[in-house]
Design a protein around this motif. Structure first.
Motif: not given
Length: 334
Positions: A92-121
């Motif tokens: 698969e492409s070496p460039i992209g974004v994986n997204t995770y979120y609370p499965a119950d997010i519909a019941d939440l007002t809003a959720a904070p965001l964490l953008v997390f970058t992996p290490g080299i290689n």
């Protein structure tokens, strides 16, 4: 019903409500006992189930992943890593974004965001366990990657993916990401990219989205291409006593933590932690709980977590996990 009985009933209801609002797996502020560690209190799975399209497999299923697997085990990792099919661990492409979120997010007002970058290689799937833990505590997490994972355009990619999802009426994240509570994080080269993002994005946030505000940075064993004097948001530097790639006494302290004058900053050097511990299991990475505590303090103002970072009697210096812990003058004043 007598007044006394009514008071007893009201008290019971209040205590029940208070118990409901304490996040599962974390301690209330008054419950922290002497000698408790951030790992023992916060290295937990929170109350939110996790939703994601990300699929992982053992890294050693590919030739490149087998080499990575052997290297990290030779350097002390205990658990087997997980990988996605992003090239060179798959096709698969070496460039992209994986997204995770609370499965119950519909019941939440809003959720904070964490953008997390992996290490080299690194493969983004190596951080699957950490991402799931953070989501279980109420975060939306994006993991952007381009294999090199070293410069600010990578977290910018993760931010762009979150913005698009928040604006997309067909997305489960539509109007559910609280951009005013955005944190940039990363490991190794990704930690350096997160520090770069913590330098750039606060200056251009209003131009990107009027709601966007950078709450802070979580820099785990970051690379050298970032300067503390340019960072204007709260920053936690997590280092490892056994890390010879990013030694605590090198640039992470010389020109990153030591030069962070414009915002609160903390640095914690964990015993028994190597450079590759963050891609080990959650129990094996001994700063996993501290990362959760910092995130909960930063965006939820969690009273128990806050005690590890603020006040004259802050707890992190007494946490036996750490060889050394320091904070700057701005953090002292909190």
């Amino acid at each position: 019903m007598s007044i006394r009985a009514r008071l007893r009933t009201a008290t019971a209801v209040a205590l029940t409500a208070a118990a409901i609002w304490v996040p599962a797996g974390t301690a209330a502020a008054e419950d922290i006992s002497p000698g408790a560690t951030a790992q023992s209190l916060f290295n937990t799975i929170g109350p939110h189930p996790v939703a994601t399209a990300v699929r992982t497999n053992p890294c050693q299923e590919s030739l490149f992943g087998m080499v990575q697997h052997v290297v990290v085990h030779l350097l002390g990792n205990r658990d087997d890593m997980t990988c996605t099919q992003a090239f060179p661990n798959g096709l698969e492409s070496p460039i992209g974004v994986n997204t995770y979120y609370p499965a119950d997010i519909a019941d939440l007002t809003a959720a904070p965001l964490l953008v997390f970058t992996p290490g080299i290689n690194s493969n983004p799937g190596m951080y699957d366990a950490l991402a799931r833990q953070w989501v279980s505590h109420g975060f939306v997490v994006t993991i952007p990657y381009d294999y090199v994972n070293s410069l600010v355009h990578v977290p910018a990619l993760g931010m762009a993916a979150a913005l698009l999802a928040d604006r997309d009426p067909n997305s489960p994240l539509h109007n559910k990401i609280d951009l005013s509570r955005t944190v940039f994080g990363g490991h190794s080269a990704g930690g350096q990219a997160a520090l770069q993002a913590g330098t750039l994005f606060p200056r251009v946030a209003a131009a990107i989205d009027p709601e966007l505000r950078v709450a802070g940075v979580l820099a785990i064993e970051p690379g050298p291409l970032a300067v503390g004097s340019l960072i204007g948001v709260p920053t936690l530097f997590l280092t490892g006593y056994n890390d010879f790639v990013v030694p605590d006494f090198a640039w992470v302290r010389w020109w990153q933590y030591n030069l962070t004058f414009a915002a609160p900053a903390w640095i914690a050097n964990a015993r028994g932690v190597s450079h590759f511990s963050p891609v080990d299991g959650l129990d094996a990475y001994l700063s996993a709980g501290t990362a959760v505590a910092y995130l909960r303090y930063l965006v939820f103002d969690d009273e128990a977590a806050k005690q590890f970072f603020t006040g004259p009697n802050w707890l992190l210096p007494h946490d036996k996990t750490y060889f050394s812990v320091h904070r700057n003058a701005q953090a002292d004043a909190l």
